[in-house]
Design an enzyme around this catalytic site. Sequence first.
Site, mmCIF file in Angstrom:
data_model
loop_
_atom_site.group_PDB
_atom_site.id
_atom_site.type_symbol
_atom_site.label_atom_id
_atom_site.label_comp_id
_atom_site.label_asym_id
_atom_site.label_seq_id
_atom_site.Cartn_x
_atom_site.Cartn_y
_atom_site.Cartn_z
ATOM 1 C CD GLN A 23 -2.935 -1.203 2.263
ATOM 2 O OE1 GLN A 23 -2.635 -1.833 3.270
ATOM 3 N NE2 GLN A 23 -4.071 -0.544 2.165
ATOM 4 C CD GLU A 71 -5.144 -2.640 9.612
ATOM 5 O OE1 GLU A 71 -6.199 -2.300 9.039
ATOM 6 O OE2 GLU A 71 -4.315 -3.418 9.120
ATOM 7 C CG ASN A 102 -3.405 -7.296 8.016
ATOM 8 O OD1 ASN A 102 -3.652 -6.760 9.096
ATOM 9 N ND2 ASN A 102 -4.072 -7.000 6.913
ATOM 10 C CD GLU A 103 -8.119 -6.807 8.081
ATOM 11 O OE1 GLU A 103 -8.559 -6.938 6.931
ATOM 12 O OE2 GLU A 103 -8.398 -5.856 8.815
ATOM 13 C CG ASP A 135 2.897 -0.174 -10.999
ATOM 14 O OD1 ASP A 135 2.523 -1.204 -10.403
ATOM 15 O OD2 ASP A 135 2.849 -0.039 -12.233
ATOM 16 C CG HIS A 138 -0.824 -6.029 5.292
ATOM 17 N ND1 HIS A 138 -0.987 -5.428 6.522
ATOM 18 C CD2 HIS A 138 -1.902 -5.660 4.564
ATOM 19 C CE1 HIS A 138 -2.110 -4.728 6.528
ATOM 20 N NE2 HIS A 138 -2.688 -4.839 5.348
ATOM 21 C CG HIS A 196 0.760 -4.590 -13.462
ATOM 22 N ND1 HIS A 196 1.986 -5.031 -13.026
ATOM 23 C CD2 HIS A 196 0.651 -3.319 -12.989
ATOM 24 C CE1 HIS A 196 2.586 -4.079 -12.322
ATOM 25 N NE2 HIS A 196 1.796 -3.031 -12.294
ATOM 26 C CE1 TYR A 238 -9.852 0.645 9.543
ATOM 27 C CE2 TYR A 238 -9.592 -1.711 9.865
ATOM 28 C CZ TYR A 238 -9.060 -0.484 9.527
ATOM 29 O OH TYR A 238 -7.734 -0.395 9.180
ATOM 30 N NE ARG A 250 -0.100 -4.736 11.904
ATOM 31 C CZ ARG A 250 -1.173 -4.952 11.142
ATOM 32 N NH1 ARG A 250 -2.138 -4.064 11.070
ATOM 33 N NH2 ARG A 250 -1.288 -6.064 10.468
ATOM 34 C CG ASN A 283 -6.560 -5.181 11.874
ATOM 35 O OD1 ASN A 283 -5.749 -4.938 12.770
ATOM 36 N ND2 ASN A 283 -6.194 -5.414 10.630
#
Length: 498
Positions: free
Chosen positions: A44, A401, A191-192, A77, A147, A64, A334, A102, A332
């Site tokens: 990310q 998170e 992660n998740e 990219d 991740h 892509h 949200y 993190r 995490n």
Amino acid sequence: MSWTLITSLVVITLGCADAYNIESPNTLCFPEHFSFGVATAAYQIEGAWNVSGKGESIWDRYTHDKPERIFSRQNGDVTTDSYHLYKDDVSMLVQLGVQHYRFSISWPRILPSGLSNEVNEDGIRYYLELLTELNNHGITPIVTMYHWDLPQALQDLGGWTNPTIADYFVDYARVLFDNFGSRAKTWLTFNEPMSFCHDGYGGNDAPGARSSGFEDYMCAHHVLRAHGMVYRMYRDEYADKIDYVGITLDFSWLEPATTSEDDQKAAEIARQFYMGWYAHPIFSKTGDYPPIMRERVDAISKLQHFPRSRLPRFTPEEVKMIRGSADFLGLNHYTTYLISKNKGKISLLPSFEEDMGGIISQKKEWPKSNSTWLKVVPWGFRKSLNWVRLEYDNPKVFITENGMSLERGLKDSRRINYLDGYLKSLLMAMAKDKCRVYGYTYWSLLDNFEWTRGFSERFGLYDVDYESPNKTRTPRSSAHYFKELAQTRCIPAWNYTT
Ligand code: NOJ
């Protein structure tokens, strides 16, 4: 009772469960050693997708080859170019005064083909420099091994649906411990997994397998095996070097849509499917998948004329190996969803949703973010933490998170409002309900590539100008708020106007 995270240069003692100051609404304070930080992930933020020996990841390939599946045909990219600009990121961490950072390591930057016979020295150099920079500033690194950016070469072998991948993940973890173990003492394996197995193998995230109720179960199975194997390796061989190994699971609160018995039951089943799928094998006393999940998937597979259950089985040795394989739970959280019982006839088409048997919705009146799935429901945080406390005998939890997306803009009072509500909910779970939580991590330090949503959803405390050559980062109002939070450990009065 306290829990200590030790890095080579920094010692953080986390949480004396009773030391709270919550008497007046103006002094809502976390314990003295509670750790505040922010999070990012390699794909990310790093960019540099094909420089200096890095291999291709499934997200490189997916963005892509299938750009039509990504918002505005965007990709990672370049994104915030943190591969080149990581010192700017560390300066921001220093400005914020956070105790931990993190971040994740890109598997294909370290092992271009996914296998440990060829190590990319530039990848090792990059993360060593980042870790040194963090250590020099007294910021504790919390490092995620995976991740979501699997080496494409391993996906070509079936990725997480191929049982052998667990061995390759152990080899990768060994390279990480050997090279970074002296500087990074706290690790998260995954992660998740719920997101990357369900959305990646059952849905529209990379690799986009769209095989729900099948490949997502295979993925989870080998992720859990891989996690347990890395944990055992660390305990057997690296216990003198590494302090803590955990896993990050995502848990949105699942509230019954009505008070009917059917919906209450459906909501609890949904919690077992969404959270228990991963948490039960690791954190429960008995281990293995949640009994209700085993029961439902076995029965529905039969109805669908499969000769055996679509949910794989662990051997008794695997159940034992995975049970108890975490020093803490990375959580995490949200948002919240409503669950009502799906009263329709069972479909012959396999899917996780069908197996789970609940229908998911959200209340229209819940305040919105800039992500369709993310509504602002602070009380769900406290309920999630309490469910974990009761279900798994009050494990040690670290919030890895929590955060909110908005559109572009520096004055983000709605984000501050989100933080205010969620932090109060967290503090009540700790102070009043005695949930054992040792740290809080905001997602994210800066705006970044939000997977299939591209750059359209901004979660950062820092705005990123993607058009500018050096990806200019500018603090939002929430960065000032977070700085006060991290430095005082008290929830700030949030009348910021700048
Ligand atoms: C969870 C994921 O770990 C992270 O990669 C993502 O950007 C945030 N949620 C926000 O959706």
